[in-house]
Design an enzyme around this catalytic site. Sequence first.
Site, PDB file in Angstrom:
ATOM      1  N   ASP A 154       0.719  -1.193   0.005  1.00 30.31           N
ATOM      2  CA  ASP A 154      -0.073   0.026   0.147  1.00 30.31           C
ATOM      3  C   ASP A 154       0.872   1.225   0.159  1.00 30.31           C
ATOM      4  O   ASP A 154       0.215   2.328  -0.300  1.00 30.31           O
ATOM      5  CB  ASP A 154      -1.098   0.193   1.038  1.00 30.31           C
ATOM      6  CG  ASP A 154      -1.847  -1.283   1.339  1.00 30.31           C
ATOM      7  OD1 ASP A 154      -1.944  -1.932   0.197  1.00 30.31           O
ATOM      8  OD2 ASP A 154      -2.423  -1.721   2.195  1.00 30.31           O
ATOM      9  N   LYS A 173      -9.438   4.779 -29.324  1.00 31.67           N
ATOM     10  CA  LYS A 173     -10.861   4.531 -29.177  1.00 31.67           C
ATOM     11  C   LYS A 173     -11.023   3.498 -28.053  1.00 31.67           C
ATOM     12  O   LYS A 173     -11.598   2.519 -28.250  1.00 31.67           O
ATOM     13  CB  LYS A 173     -11.591   4.285 -30.418  1.00 31.67           C
ATOM     14  CG  LYS A 173     -11.542   5.146 -31.388  1.00 31.67           C
ATOM     15  CD  LYS A 173     -12.311   6.356 -31.335  1.00 31.67           C
ATOM     16  CE  LYS A 173     -12.168   7.406 -32.921  1.00 31.67           C
ATOM     17  NZ  LYS A 173     -12.961   8.633 -32.293  1.00 31.67           N
TER      18      LYS A 173
END
Length: 368
Positions: free
Chosen positions: A137, A235
Amino acid sequence: MALSKGDKVAVLTSGGDAPGMNAALRAVARVGAELELDMVGIEDGYAGLIAGRVVPLSIRKLDEASRRGGTFLGTARSKEFATPDGQKKARETIAREGIRGLVVIGGNGSLTGAHTLCDAETKGGPLLVAGIPASIDNDLACTSMSIGVDTAMNTIVEACDRIFDTAAAHHRTFIVEVMGRECGYLAMTAGIAAGADAVLVREVGKTDDEIVEHVVSTMRRAYSAPTEVGDTTKKRVLVIKAEGVHIDSARLKELVDTRIKQELPGTDTRVTVLGHVVRGGTPTAFDRLLGARLGNAALRALADGRTDVMAGWVGPGVPGPPTPYDPYVVLTPLEQVLAETAKLMSGESPLAMWRKKIFQEVERILQR
Ligand code: F6P
């Protein structure tokens, strides 16, 4: 008081495992042997300390283990250790086994546990305790990197590279959720490295509506951008969402789908939660070296009589002079580590404010 030859030193790993923990164990065992200490391991963290599961440390086995993720000694999140009875039993194990020093490898909760054991009685005086930060973390203060972060970051980048391929092929939008608890560091750094189109982190403090708007505007830009003939690669959209952003990823997809129904009809969205995949796997060279160097410094500090400290990696927001054992390692009192970590998570420390500012800036830059 400094340790003497033959003194017994135990090492344990606790909390969520992190790739590189084994390299730290190996360094602790090898440096301990060099200093002629009696090195032992404790299985499954504080649960093993309570149960008295003390085992020999085999350097040869640790040489093998250091190339792998997880932890050779096992780990646990022990609820019992937080109780007075659990604490009593842990202290009894320390006294019974004649343990004089303890090295704890883990995250915030594990180092909190280490701090509580600093007054445990041993024959030579109070127990000597040193902590080593390990958590994917990167939510601990007083170290610029914790063991495991680099490997987790690389794992996320690799996963995103794969997802980009299929996203581009189908012109889809992917929301990729990554671990990190309340901390957005892993999501943000991996997002930049992976080339994500947007990164959602708790620290920026967006409401659910603002988060949905952020994803939708990212999609709008990607799908309306002019592309060269035959070039369809733009895209597609990849959004990394940190676990600490409290809107559920499936719910976020639903809300985004509702918004784009009219505006971007036929655009598909998908969710991938990487989950524990991010925590496992072969540690990178950096994590192995970080484990080795923090392990070396922590054990040498303990042998010199230092206690109630964490060995941290230098970097921004990590005060303190370097150790004599390694110019990249600083020792910080555990009490200070825990207080600074609490402020990092509540957003009050200078480092927390710096991170928030940078996260906001990156968010804007990714919108270009
Ligand atoms: O602290 C490490 C971590 O992997 C967090 O990112 C995550 O929220 C948590 O542990 C998951 O814990 P568990 O493996 O106990 O479900």
